[in-house]
Design a protein around this motif. Structure first.
Motif, PDB file in Angstrom:
ATOM      1  N   GLN A 124     -23.919 -50.984  67.670  1.00 40.06           N
ATOM      2  CA  GLN A 124     -23.339 -49.959  66.806  1.00 40.06           C
ATOM      3  C   GLN A 124     -22.301 -49.141  67.573  1.00 40.06           C
ATOM      4  O   GLN A 124     -21.275 -48.733  67.011  1.00 40.06           O
ATOM      5  CB  GLN A 124     -24.459 -49.045  66.280  1.00 40.06           C
ATOM      6  N   PHE A 125     -22.543 -48.917  68.850  1.00 37.43           N
ATOM      7  CA  PHE A 125     -21.657 -48.085  69.663  1.00 37.43           C
ATOM      8  C   PHE A 125     -20.350 -48.824  69.994  1.00 37.43           C
ATOM      9  O   PHE A 125     -19.256 -48.285  69.833  1.00 37.43           O
ATOM     10  CB  PHE A 125     -22.379 -47.686  70.955  1.00 37.43           C
ATOM     11  N   PHE A 126     -20.463 -50.086  70.456  1.00 36.10           N
ATOM     12  CA  PHE A 126     -19.291 -50.838  70.887  1.00 36.10           C
ATOM     13  C   PHE A 126     -18.584 -51.556  69.740  1.00 36.10           C
ATOM     14  O   PHE A 126     -17.410 -51.889  69.854  1.00 36.10           O
ATOM     15  CB  PHE A 126     -19.693 -51.871  71.944  1.00 36.10           C
ATOM     16  N   GLY A 127     -19.310 -51.827  68.669  1.00 40.65           N
ATOM     17  CA  GLY A 127     -18.731 -52.608  67.587  1.00 40.65           C
ATOM     18  C   GLY A 127     -18.968 -54.094  67.736  1.00 40.65           C
ATOM     19  O   GLY A 127     -18.484 -54.888  66.931  1.00 40.65           O
ATOM     20  N   PHE A 128     -19.706 -54.496  68.764  1.00 42.67           N
ATOM     21  CA  PHE A 128     -20.090 -55.894  68.978  1.00 42.67           C
ATOM     22  C   PHE A 128     -21.390 -55.904  69.777  1.00 42.67           C
ATOM     23  O   PHE A 128     -21.715 -54.945  70.475  1.00 42.67           O
ATOM     24  CB  PHE A 128     -18.997 -56.669  69.729  1.00 42.67           C
TER      25      PHE A 128
END
Length: 210
Positions: free
Chosen positions: A11-15
């Protein structure tokens, strides 16, 4: 590869960190294969300059495959250590870091029981809203029905007013007398219609006999 879902990191990095590591692993593997093919090509080209060499291209391929297997095993060991370091230090979100959309939970913390109570209250409000909306629809339908009934009543009143005007024109002002007068006239009309029908039948029979 790590089996930890690392959902918050995703959720934080997008991957997902695992996806990132898999791509790095695949990229290294592809690069290693390409390098070994280049090395094999260079060796075969060098052998062309030694026509009496006792090394065949098949032996070169076997040697290349053996060296590739050796390099792959070493790479697997190094990659496991690299993955551990990257997942723990680089692609890991510390416990004290919150996403912007999650900071509201820090400002307004609540327990599982409070969340459950809030959810139940929301469900009750939704049911109440649906009941009120249904009651409103029923009320609107009733109002429309009342409007139709009122329109019919107004038509009846207009009919009675017109009837009363006709009665006055014939010299009868009392509504009961007027109604009796109209009933008698209606009966007379019915008698006249019956008489006309009888005469019409007689004429048709006479025509048939003629």
């Amino acid at each position: 590869m790590s089996v930890n879902p690392m959902a918050y990191e995703a959720q934080f990095f997008g991957f997902t960190p695992q996806t990132c590591m898999l791509r790095v692993y695949t990229a290294f593997q592809d690069y290693l294969f390409e390098v070994m093919l280049v090395v094999e090509g260079v060796i075969l080209k060098k052998l062309e300059g030694f026509p009496h060499a006792e090394i065949s291209p098949l032996q070169v391929r076997k040697g290349t495959e053996k060296f590739l297997l050796f390099m792959k095993e070493r790479f697997e060991q190094l990659f496991s250590k690299m993955e551990e370091v990257l997942l723990q230090l680089v692609l890991n979100v510390p416990k004290n870091v919150l996403l912007p959309e999650d900071k509201v939970h820090e400002q307004y913390p609540y327990t599982k029981e409070q969340f459950q109570a809030l959810q139940e209250e929301i469900d009750q409000l939704q049911q109440q809203y649906r009941a009120e909306a249904s009651a409103e629809q029923a009320l609107l339908a009733e109002i429309e029905e009342q409007k139709r009934v009122q329109a019919e009543l107004e038509k009846i009143l207009q009919w009675f007013e017109g009837l009363e005007s006709i009665c006055r024109a014939h010299g009868t002002s009392n509504f009961k007398e007027s109604f009796t007068f109209l009933t008698q006239n209606s009966k007379k009309l019915q008698d006249v219609l019956k008489d006309v029908e009888k005469k019409s039948k007689k004429l048709r029979i006479s025509d048939q006999l003629a």
